[in-house]
Scaffold this motif. Structure first.
Motif, PDB file in Angstrom:
ATOM      1  N   LEU A 196      -4.203   2.238   5.774  1.00 46.54           N
ATOM      2  CA  LEU A 196      -4.845   0.970   6.089  1.00 46.54           C
ATOM      3  C   LEU A 196      -5.795   1.155   7.259  1.00 46.54           C
ATOM      4  O   LEU A 196      -5.462   1.810   8.250  1.00 46.54           O
ATOM      5  CB  LEU A 196      -3.806  -0.100   6.445  1.00 46.54           C
ATOM      6  CG  LEU A 196      -3.047  -0.719   5.298  1.00 46.54           C
ATOM      7  CD1 LEU A 196      -1.941  -1.631   5.815  1.00 46.54           C
ATOM      8  CD2 LEU A 196      -3.986  -1.498   4.392  1.00 46.54           C
ATOM      9  N   SER A 197      -6.972   0.582   7.108  1.00 48.16           N
ATOM     10  CA  SER A 197      -7.946   0.501   8.183  1.00 48.16           C
ATOM     11  C   SER A 197      -7.823  -0.899   8.762  1.00 48.16           C
ATOM     12  O   SER A 197      -7.793  -1.887   8.028  1.00 48.16           O
ATOM     13  CB  SER A 197      -9.357   0.735   7.629  1.00 48.16           C
ATOM     14  OG  SER A 197     -10.309   0.519   8.643  1.00 48.16           O
ATOM     15  N   VAL A 198      -7.734  -0.978  10.083  1.00 47.59           N
ATOM     16  CA  VAL A 198      -7.537  -2.249  10.767  1.00 47.59           C
ATOM     17  C   VAL A 198      -8.636  -2.419  11.803  1.00 47.59           C
ATOM     18  O   VAL A 198      -8.956  -1.486  12.535  1.00 47.59           O
ATOM     19  CB  VAL A 198      -6.166  -2.280  11.491  1.00 47.59           C
ATOM     20  CG1 VAL A 198      -5.947  -3.605  12.189  1.00 47.59           C
ATOM     21  CG2 VAL A 198      -5.039  -1.950  10.537  1.00 47.59           C
ATOM     22  N   ALA A 199      -9.211  -3.604  11.856  1.00 48.87           N
ATOM     23  CA  ALA A 199     -10.179  -3.933  12.906  1.00 48.87           C
ATOM     24  C   ALA A 199      -9.696  -5.195  13.606  1.00 48.87           C
ATOM     25  O   ALA A 199      -9.346  -6.181  12.957  1.00 48.87           O
ATOM     26  CB  ALA A 199     -11.565  -4.148  12.319  1.00 48.87           C
ATOM     27  N   VAL A 200      -9.658  -5.139  14.929  1.00 53.27           N
ATOM     28  CA  VAL A 200      -9.304  -6.292  15.752  1.00 53.27           C
ATOM     29  C   VAL A 200     -10.534  -6.614  16.587  1.00 53.27           C
ATOM     30  O   VAL A 200     -10.993  -5.794  17.374  1.00 53.27           O
ATOM     31  CB  VAL A 200      -8.086  -6.001  16.657  1.00 53.27           C
ATOM     32  CG1 VAL A 200      -7.810  -7.170  17.595  1.00 53.27           C
ATOM     33  CG2 VAL A 200      -6.857  -5.660  15.822  1.00 53.27           C
ATOM     34  N   LYS A 232      -6.848   3.356  12.126  1.00 50.49           N
ATOM     35  CA  LYS A 232      -6.396   3.744  10.789  1.00 50.49           C
ATOM     36  C   LYS A 232      -5.019   4.372  10.899  1.00 50.49           C
ATOM     37  O   LYS A 232      -4.736   5.121  11.836  1.00 50.49           O
ATOM     38  CB  LYS A 232      -7.356   4.740  10.140  1.00 50.49           C
ATOM     39  CG  LYS A 232      -8.683   4.128   9.764  1.00 50.49           C
ATOM     40  CD  LYS A 232      -9.579   5.121   9.068  1.00 50.49           C
ATOM     41  CE  LYS A 232     -10.928   4.464   8.788  1.00 50.49           C
ATOM     42  NZ  LYS A 232     -11.902   5.435   8.285  1.00 50.49           N
ATOM     43  N   LYS A 233      -4.195   4.038   9.926  1.00 46.82           N
ATOM     44  CA  LYS A 233      -2.887   4.680   9.798  1.00 46.82           C
ATOM     45  C   LYS A 233      -2.693   5.021   8.339  1.00 46.82           C
ATOM     46  O   LYS A 233      -2.975   4.216   7.462  1.00 46.82           O
ATOM     47  CB  LYS A 233      -1.755   3.778  10.284  1.00 46.82           C
ATOM     48  CG  LYS A 233      -0.384   4.459  10.152  1.00 46.82           C
ATOM     49  CD  LYS A 233       0.655   3.827  11.023  1.00 46.82           C
ATOM     50  CE  LYS A 233       1.993   4.535  10.934  1.00 46.82           C
ATOM     51  NZ  LYS A 233       1.985   5.889  11.466  1.00 46.82           N
ATOM     52  N   TYR A 234      -2.209   6.242   8.109  1.00 45.88           N
ATOM     53  CA  TYR A 234      -1.968   6.724   6.756  1.00 45.88           C
ATOM     54  C   TYR A 234      -0.467   6.850   6.508  1.00 45.88           C
ATOM     55  O   TYR A 234       0.318   7.055   7.433  1.00 45.88           O
ATOM     56  CB  TYR A 234      -2.648   8.078   6.543  1.00 45.88           C
ATOM     57  CG  TYR A 234      -4.133   8.022   6.776  1.00 45.88           C
ATOM     58  CD1 TYR A 234      -4.972   7.394   5.857  1.00 45.88           C
ATOM     59  CD2 TYR A 234      -4.695   8.540   7.929  1.00 45.88           C
ATOM     60  CE1 TYR A 234      -6.340   7.307   6.071  1.00 45.88           C
ATOM     61  CE2 TYR A 234      -6.061   8.467   8.152  1.00 45.88           C
ATOM     62  CZ  TYR A 234      -6.875   7.845   7.228  1.00 45.88           C
ATOM     63  OH  TYR A 234      -8.223   7.751   7.453  1.00 45.88           O
ATOM     64  N   VAL A 253      -7.413   2.272   2.601  1.00 48.62           N
ATOM     65  CA  VAL A 253      -8.250   3.468   2.697  1.00 48.62           C
ATOM     66  C   VAL A 253      -7.445   4.668   2.210  1.00 48.62           C
ATOM     67  O   VAL A 253      -6.244   4.565   1.972  1.00 48.62           O
ATOM     68  CB  VAL A 253      -8.740   3.718   4.146  1.00 48.62           C
ATOM     69  CG1 VAL A 253      -9.712   2.644   4.601  1.00 48.62           C
ATOM     70  CG2 VAL A 253      -7.580   3.849   5.112  1.00 48.62           C
ATOM     71  N   ARG A 254      -8.104   5.802   2.088  1.00 43.02           N
ATOM     72  CA  ARG A 254      -7.452   7.070   1.730  1.00 43.02           C
ATOM     73  C   ARG A 254      -7.790   8.113   2.784  1.00 43.02           C
ATOM     74  O   ARG A 254      -8.913   8.170   3.283  1.00 43.02           O
ATOM     75  CB  ARG A 254      -7.954   7.582   0.369  1.00 43.02           C
ATOM     76  CG  ARG A 254      -7.514   6.734  -0.789  1.00 43.02           C
ATOM     77  CD  ARG A 254      -6.179   7.202  -1.279  1.00 43.02           C
ATOM     78  NE  ARG A 254      -5.688   6.304  -2.322  1.00 43.02           N
ATOM     79  CZ  ARG A 254      -4.432   6.229  -2.661  1.00 43.02           C
ATOM     80  NH1 ARG A 254      -3.540   7.005  -2.093  1.00 43.02           N
ATOM     81  NH2 ARG A 254      -4.043   5.397  -3.590  1.00 43.02           N
ATOM     82  N   SER A 255      -6.820   8.954   3.101  1.00 41.19           N
ATOM     83  CA  SER A 255      -7.054  10.064   4.026  1.00 41.19           C
ATOM     84  C   SER A 255      -7.789  11.176   3.287  1.00 41.19           C
ATOM     85  O   SER A 255      -7.910  11.145   2.053  1.00 41.19           O
ATOM     86  CB  SER A 255      -5.723  10.593   4.569  1.00 41.19           C
ATOM     87  OG  SER A 255      -4.977  11.194   3.530  1.00 41.19           O
ATOM     88  N   ALA A 256      -8.236  12.165   4.020  1.00 34.01           N
ATOM     89  CA  ALA A 256      -8.936  13.306   3.418  1.00 34.01           C
ATOM     90  C   ALA A 256      -8.050  14.026   2.403  1.00 34.01           C
ATOM     91  O   ALA A 256      -8.544  14.571   1.418  1.00 34.01           O
ATOM     92  CB  ALA A 256      -9.399  14.274   4.503  1.00 34.01           C
ATOM     93  N   GLU A 302       0.811  -1.223   0.000  1.00 34.63           N
ATOM     94  CA  GLU A 302       0.000   0.000   0.000  1.00 34.63           C
ATOM     95  C   GLU A 302       0.841   1.269   0.000  1.00 34.63           C
ATOM     96  O   GLU A 302       0.300   2.367   0.069  1.00 34.63           O
ATOM     97  CB  GLU A 302      -0.962  -0.001   1.195  1.00 34.63           C
ATOM     98  CG  GLU A 302      -2.048  -1.059   1.088  1.00 34.63           C
ATOM     99  CD  GLU A 302      -2.894  -0.918  -0.166  1.00 34.63           C
ATOM    100  OE1 GLU A 302      -3.256   0.216  -0.548  1.00 34.63           O
ATOM    101  OE2 GLU A 302      -3.191  -1.962  -0.784  1.00 34.63           O
ATOM    102  N   GLY A 303       2.170   1.139  -0.031  1.00 33.74           N
ATOM    103  CA  GLY A 303       3.030   2.313  -0.170  1.00 33.74           C
ATOM    104  C   GLY A 303       3.615   2.847   1.120  1.00 33.74           C
ATOM    105  O   GLY A 303       4.194   3.936   1.133  1.00 33.74           O
ATOM    106  N   PHE A 304       3.506   2.110   2.208  1.00 33.13           N
ATOM    107  CA  PHE A 304       4.098   2.560   3.463  1.00 33.13           C
ATOM    108  C   PHE A 304       5.613   2.420   3.397  1.00 33.13           C
ATOM    109  O   PHE A 304       6.131   1.416   2.913  1.00 33.13           O
ATOM    110  CB  PHE A 304       3.581   1.710   4.638  1.00 33.13           C
ATOM    111  CG  PHE A 304       2.218   2.073   5.125  1.00 33.13           C
ATOM    112  CD1 PHE A 304       2.056   2.857   6.257  1.00 33.13           C
ATOM    113  CD2 PHE A 304       1.084   1.622   4.463  1.00 33.13           C
ATOM    114  CE1 PHE A 304       0.804   3.183   6.718  1.00 33.13           C
ATOM    115  CE2 PHE A 304      -0.182   1.943   4.918  1.00 33.13           C
ATOM    116  CZ  PHE A 304      -0.326   2.731   6.048  1.00 33.13           C
ATOM    117  N   ALA A 305       6.316   3.418   3.897  1.00 35.62           N
ATOM    118  CA  ALA A 305       7.769   3.316   4.062  1.00 35.62           C
ATOM    119  C   ALA A 305       8.033   2.281   5.151  1.00 35.62           C
ATOM    120  O   ALA A 305       7.154   1.973   5.963  1.00 35.62           O
ATOM    121  CB  ALA A 305       8.351   4.670   4.462  1.00 35.62           C
TER     122      ALA A 305
END
Length: 147
Positions: A76-80, A132-134, A67-70, A26-29
């Motif tokens: 990524l949206s994560v649900a546990v 969520k983390k962008y 997901v995308r931020s504003a 998803e493009g995360f460093a």
């Protein structure tokens, strides 16, 4: 991506590998992917320890969704989701960091690393943690923030 594991610490390396791979896609460093993975790992450790009191055979579901931020950044949206002991979400707090002792930093890590997080008590029992983390907005050499 949907993962269902048991509340056994032996499952955690599998989840960590899957999260790191998806974050990379998803493009995360690497640093952001590591932080995301750490927060999810801490959330799962808390479920195992507090939600299930260490019982190793209870279900935990993890879902990850792009997901995308504003402002258009990938994330990524994560649900546990667990079926363990419910607690009032307003009582879930980070411990005082001035109190030097091992452990107990999971909530602090989640709050520090994730851009958004929310604990809730589903009506059919257990707990749900949504996070969520962008991707960080990196500033190129010579570029100023806001330009």
């Amino acid at each position: 991506m949907e993962l269902t594991i048991t509340s056994n610490a032996r499952s955690l390396p599998i989840v960590r590998s899957a999260v790191e791979k998806m974050a990379s896609l998803e493009g995360f460093a690497a640093d952001d992917a590591h932080e995301l993975t750490l927060a999810i790992d801490e959330a799962l450790a808390n479920v195992i320890k507090h939600g299930y009191n260490g019982q190793p055979d209870q279900p935990i579901s993890i879902s990850l969704e792009p997901v995308r931020s504003a402002d258009g950044r990938a994330g990524l949206s994560v649900a546990v989701r667990d079926r363990g002991r419910q607690v009032d979400p307003t009582t879930i707090k980070s411990r005082d960091l001035a109190e030097v002792r091992p452990g107990g930093l999971g909530v602090h890590i989640i709050q520090s690393v994730m851009d958004e997080y929310n604990y809730s008590c589903p009506p059919d029992g257990g707990m749900l943690l949504e996070m969520k983390k962008y991707v960080s907005k990196h500033v190129a050499p010579g570029e100023q923030i806001g330009s």
